[in-house]
Design a protein around this motif. Sequence first.
Motif, PDB file in Angstrom:
ATOM      1  N   VAL A 119       9.831  -8.342   0.447  1.00 42.37           N
ATOM      2  CA  VAL A 119       9.779  -7.832  -0.927  1.00 42.37           C
ATOM      3  C   VAL A 119       9.562  -6.329  -0.856  1.00 42.37           C
ATOM      4  O   VAL A 119       8.543  -5.857  -0.336  1.00 42.37           O
ATOM      5  N   LEU A 120      10.530  -5.557  -1.348  1.00 39.62           N
ATOM      6  CA  LEU A 120      10.431  -4.104  -1.389  1.00 39.62           C
ATOM      7  C   LEU A 120      10.237  -3.648  -2.832  1.00 39.62           C
ATOM      8  O   LEU A 120      10.855  -4.194  -3.738  1.00 39.62           O
ATOM      9  N   HIS A 121       9.378  -2.662  -3.016  1.00 43.66           N
ATOM     10  CA  HIS A 121       9.129  -2.146  -4.369  1.00 43.66           C
ATOM     11  C   HIS A 121       9.386  -0.649  -4.387  1.00 43.66           C
ATOM     12  O   HIS A 121       8.852   0.099  -3.563  1.00 43.66           O
ATOM     13  N   PHE A 122      10.228  -0.228  -5.322  1.00 45.16           N
ATOM     14  CA  PHE A 122      10.617   1.166  -5.476  1.00 45.16           C
ATOM     15  C   PHE A 122       9.766   1.780  -6.583  1.00 45.16           C
ATOM     16  O   PHE A 122       9.738   1.270  -7.701  1.00 45.16           O
ATOM     17  N   THR A 123       9.073   2.879  -6.288  1.00 44.12           N
ATOM     18  CA  THR A 123       8.216   3.524  -7.283  1.00 44.12           C
ATOM     19  C   THR A 123       8.566   5.003  -7.376  1.00 44.12           C
ATOM     20  O   THR A 123       9.236   5.563  -6.511  1.00 44.12           O
ATOM     21  N   GLY A 124       8.062   5.631  -8.429  1.00 41.97           N
ATOM     22  CA  GLY A 124       8.311   7.046  -8.673  1.00 41.97           C
ATOM     23  C   GLY A 124       8.666   7.265 -10.127  1.00 41.97           C
ATOM     24  O   GLY A 124       9.057   6.337 -10.841  1.00 41.97           O
ATOM     25  N   GLU A 125       8.517   8.487 -10.576  1.00 46.83           N
ATOM     26  CA  GLU A 125       8.874   8.843 -11.945  1.00 46.83           C
ATOM     27  C   GLU A 125      10.359   9.184 -12.021  1.00 46.83           C
ATOM     28  O   GLU A 125      10.877   9.915 -11.171  1.00 46.83           O
ATOM     29  N   PHE A 170      11.014  12.661  -6.343  1.00 40.34           N
ATOM     30  CA  PHE A 170      10.660  11.851  -5.189  1.00 40.34           C
ATOM     31  C   PHE A 170      10.545  10.377  -5.536  1.00 40.34           C
ATOM     32  O   PHE A 170      10.096   9.992  -6.621  1.00 40.34           O
ATOM     33  N   ARG A 171      10.967   9.547  -4.588  1.00 40.07           N
ATOM     34  CA  ARG A 171      10.884   8.098  -4.722  1.00 40.07           C
ATOM     35  C   ARG A 171      10.184   7.547  -3.479  1.00 40.07           C
ATOM     36  O   ARG A 171      10.418   8.017  -2.356  1.00 40.07           O
ATOM     37  N   VAL A 172       9.352   6.546  -3.681  1.00 38.34           N
ATOM     38  CA  VAL A 172       8.630   5.925  -2.576  1.00 38.34           C
ATOM     39  C   VAL A 172       8.964   4.443  -2.561  1.00 38.34           C
ATOM     40  O   VAL A 172       8.897   3.772  -3.600  1.00 38.34           O
ATOM     41  N   ILE A 173       9.350   3.929  -1.401  1.00 38.29           N
ATOM     42  CA  ILE A 173       9.647   2.511  -1.259  1.00 38.29           C
ATOM     43  C   ILE A 173       8.617   1.907  -0.315  1.00 38.29           C
ATOM     44  O   ILE A 173       8.306   2.467   0.739  1.00 38.29           O
ATOM     45  N   ARG A 174       8.057   0.770  -0.729  1.00 39.82           N
ATOM     46  CA  ARG A 174       6.990   0.124   0.041  1.00 39.82           C
ATOM     47  C   ARG A 174       7.286  -1.366   0.175  1.00 39.82           C
ATOM     48  O   ARG A 174       7.815  -1.983  -0.762  1.00 39.82           O
ATOM     49  N   ALA A 175       6.941  -1.932   1.314  1.00 38.35           N
ATOM     50  CA  ALA A 175       7.113  -3.369   1.532  1.00 38.35           C
ATOM     51  C   ALA A 175       5.853  -4.089   1.056  1.00 38.35           C
ATOM     52  O   ALA A 175       4.769  -3.869   1.587  1.00 38.35           O
ATOM     53  N   MET A 176       6.003  -4.950   0.040  1.00 43.99           N
ATOM     54  CA  MET A 176       4.874  -5.748  -0.450  1.00 43.99           C
ATOM     55  C   MET A 176       4.706  -7.031   0.361  1.00 43.99           C
ATOM     56  O   MET A 176       3.648  -7.630   0.369  1.00 43.99           O
ATOM     57  N   ILE A 231      14.386  -6.507  -3.738  1.00 37.32           N
ATOM     58  CA  ILE A 231      14.005  -5.126  -4.052  1.00 37.32           C
ATOM     59  C   ILE A 231      13.855  -4.992  -5.559  1.00 37.32           C
ATOM     60  O   ILE A 231      14.719  -5.425  -6.320  1.00 37.32           O
ATOM     61  N   SER A 232      12.727  -4.442  -5.984  1.00 32.57           N
ATOM     62  CA  SER A 232      12.451  -4.316  -7.410  1.00 32.57           C
ATOM     63  C   SER A 232      12.036  -2.890  -7.728  1.00 32.57           C
ATOM     64  O   SER A 232      11.688  -2.110  -6.845  1.00 32.57           O
ATOM     65  N   GLY A 233      12.052  -2.564  -8.991  1.00 33.07           N
ATOM     66  CA  GLY A 233      11.674  -1.233  -9.455  1.00 33.07           C
ATOM     67  C   GLY A 233      12.109  -1.046 -10.891  1.00 33.07           C
ATOM     68  O   GLY A 233      12.890  -1.828 -11.436  1.00 33.07           O
ATOM     69  N   GLU A 234      11.589  -0.016 -11.524  1.00 33.41           N
ATOM     70  CA  GLU A 234      11.909   0.252 -12.918  1.00 33.41           C
ATOM     71  C   GLU A 234      13.368   0.666 -13.073  1.00 33.41           C
ATOM     72  O   GLU A 234      13.986   1.150 -12.116  1.00 33.41           O
ATOM     73  N   PRO A 235      13.936   0.488 -14.255  1.00 33.71           N
ATOM     74  CA  PRO A 235      15.334   0.902 -14.473  1.00 33.71           C
ATOM     75  C   PRO A 235      15.521   2.398 -14.228  1.00 33.71           C
ATOM     76  O   PRO A 235      14.690   3.215 -14.639  1.00 33.71           O
ATOM     77  N   GLY A 236      16.600   2.741 -13.529  1.00 32.62           N
ATOM     78  CA  GLY A 236      16.903   4.141 -13.275  1.00 32.62           C
ATOM     79  C   GLY A 236      16.146   4.769 -12.129  1.00 32.62           C
ATOM     80  O   GLY A 236      16.243   5.978 -11.910  1.00 32.62           O
ATOM     81  N   ILE A 237      15.392   3.974 -11.372  1.00 29.05           N
ATOM     82  CA  ILE A 237      14.582   4.522 -10.291  1.00 29.05           C
ATOM     83  C   ILE A 237      15.407   4.801  -9.043  1.00 29.05           C
ATOM     84  O   ILE A 237      15.034   5.600  -8.190  1.00 29.05           O
ATOM     85  N   ARG A 254       8.131 -10.574   6.517  1.00 33.07           N
ATOM     86  CA  ARG A 254       7.942 -11.553   7.584  1.00 33.07           C
ATOM     87  C   ARG A 254       8.369 -11.017   8.950  1.00 33.07           C
ATOM     88  O   ARG A 254       8.099 -11.646   9.961  1.00 33.07           O
ATOM     89  N   PHE A 255       9.047  -9.882   8.969  1.00 33.39           N
ATOM     90  CA  PHE A 255       9.559  -9.341  10.223  1.00 33.39           C
ATOM     91  C   PHE A 255       8.983  -7.967  10.540  1.00 33.39           C
ATOM     92  O   PHE A 255       9.533  -7.234  11.362  1.00 33.39           O
ATOM     93  N   GLY A 256       7.905  -7.579   9.894  1.00 33.15           N
ATOM     94  CA  GLY A 256       7.307  -6.277  10.158  1.00 33.15           C
ATOM     95  C   GLY A 256       6.048  -6.088   9.338  1.00 33.15           C
ATOM     96  O   GLY A 256       5.570  -7.004   8.661  1.00 33.15           O
ATOM     97  N   THR A 257       5.507  -4.882   9.391  1.00 35.09           N
ATOM     98  CA  THR A 257       4.273  -4.581   8.676  1.00 35.09           C
ATOM     99  C   THR A 257       4.537  -4.321   7.193  1.00 35.09           C
ATOM    100  O   THR A 257       5.654  -3.979   6.810  1.00 35.09           O
ATOM    101  N   THR A 258       3.502  -4.484   6.384  1.00 38.60           N
ATOM    102  CA  THR A 258       3.618  -4.222   4.945  1.00 38.60           C
ATOM    103  C   THR A 258       2.968  -2.895   4.566  1.00 38.60           C
ATOM    104  O   THR A 258       2.836  -2.602   3.387  1.00 38.60           O
ATOM    105  N   SER A 259       2.528  -2.132   5.550  1.00 34.87           N
ATOM    106  CA  SER A 259       1.820  -0.890   5.242  1.00 34.87           C
ATOM    107  C   SER A 259       2.703   0.352   5.369  1.00 34.87           C
ATOM    108  O   SER A 259       2.250   1.455   5.093  1.00 34.87           O
ATOM    109  N   GLU A 260       3.967   0.194   5.792  1.00 27.88           N
ATOM    110  CA  GLU A 260       4.855   1.339   5.934  1.00 27.88           C
ATOM    111  C   GLU A 260       5.415   1.765   4.570  1.00 27.88           C
ATOM    112  O   GLU A 260       5.613   0.933   3.685  1.00 27.88           O
ATOM    113  N   VAL A 261       5.660   3.054   4.414  1.00 31.03           N
ATOM    114  CA  VAL A 261       6.299   3.571   3.208  1.00 31.03           C
ATOM    115  C   VAL A 261       7.486   4.433   3.615  1.00 31.03           C
ATOM    116  O   VAL A 261       7.488   5.060   4.674  1.00 31.03           O
ATOM    117  N   GLY A 262       8.502   4.450   2.773  1.00 28.78           N
ATOM    118  CA  GLY A 262       9.647   5.330   2.962  1.00 28.78           C
ATOM    119  C   GLY A 262       9.716   6.303   1.799  1.00 28.78           C
ATOM    120  O   GLY A 262       9.512   5.907   0.642  1.00 28.78           O
TER     121      GLY A 262
END
Length: 459
Positions: free
Chosen positions: A234-240, A245-251, A93-99, A254-262
């Motif tokens: 690989v999960l990527h955390f985005t947002g200001e 609001f924060r959005v997490i997406r699978a980049m 899981i990755s993302g900018e500091p403080g996200i 291997r065990f599911g789709t990569t198009s879902e967002v949380g």
Amino acid sequence: MAKKNKTVFVCQSCGYESPKWMGQCVCGAWNSLVEELKSPEQPYKKSPTLTSSVRPQSLKTIQSGIYSRLDTRIGELNRVLGGGLVKGSLTLISGEPGIGKSTLILQASSKLADQYGIVLYVSGEESEEQIKMRAERLHAVSERLLVVSETNVDVIEAYIDELNPVFIVVDSIQTLFKPDLTSAPGSVSQVRECANNLMRIGKTKDIPIFIVAHVTKTGELAGPRILEHLVDTVLHFTGERTAEFRVIRAMKNRFGTTSEVGVFEMKEEGLAEVGNPSAIFLEGLNPHIDGAIAVCSLEGTRPLLVEIQALAAPTNLGFARRTAIGIDLNRLNLILAVLEKKLGLPLIHQDVYVNVVGGLKLEGTSSDLGVALAIYSSMKGLPIAATTTAAIGEISLTGELRPVSHAEKMIKEAAKMGFKKCIMPKKNVEKMQKYDGIQLIGAESLKDAITIMFHQERE
């Protein structure tokens, strides 16, 4: 006479090794080569006789099983993971500091500890007291959630052997080191070896592991690219950081789709799930201003309605600027070219800015028509009835509107959110049934859509 230690220069972006320093690596990165001690060459040893009981098998004879998953009790995280944590999986899981990476993982760790057993949280950046302070604020204090501040991989492995946890968190991979290597923590060699060790532990002991990774200034994952190939997800955390609001997406998954967002909302007590993201993204929509419209996009299995804002302003000096936040910049340039060529809209001396409200990054082409209508609205100063009209459609280079897939799901979501009209490709309308409460307006081309939206309603 003592043998002199040999050094090698290793690129921190791609892992390329060079006997001497170079300003630019073969991968194109500048000033990325760092001097490291080269590991001593081991004498050649003859391969031992194979004693493993594992032998190659025919694919037809292998029994196929269903992956066993752990429920994190966080619905949005489960959605992105594909239904929960798979045992023995390695998740990055990755993302900018403080996200909010550590916040989300700590919340999930506490819930998993309450359900399944011991969870080991390894932190290389914070002390145990700091983690305890955050856990109390998040109400994520569990007796079976064990915390240790350690960076030595060998010591961490000893803790795992002793405790046999059901889930492991490593925060972060850039702080770990293996004593056998002479390079500093965070270097390509250390990150690669530590990740390999964690993967071996997780696969052999059937323990899911979460690894936190840093990102570069450009928002990309720091460290060698091999790290992304090693892990299962690989999960990527985005947002200001200043926004809620924060959005997490699978980049990669291997065990599911990569198009879902949380979608999450950052509150004082931690990250809260957003059950109806469309309502959140549309809450500031104003029908009396120009350059704003609602579009529908399918993110995995979930249709989302979001607001797109566009601004066209005269260029003062030099070339016209094109800025896109939340959509692909190349896609924006394509839409602008169609507007200029097919509709004669003079955009060559106009700065054009397009923004997706809420920090969401739209995938696919279903938002093309909405972007074009928002730009035209801003250019002409004509407001759109944005709270009652939505737009769906892909724009081709000929100016025609091409049908989009899963349009039925999008229309149902638009009707649920109270929209009265939806303009979309005529081919989509012909294949769809009528829905109560929403009028489907079909258009064959972008020119037809603009005529319907801005000229027919004002006649």
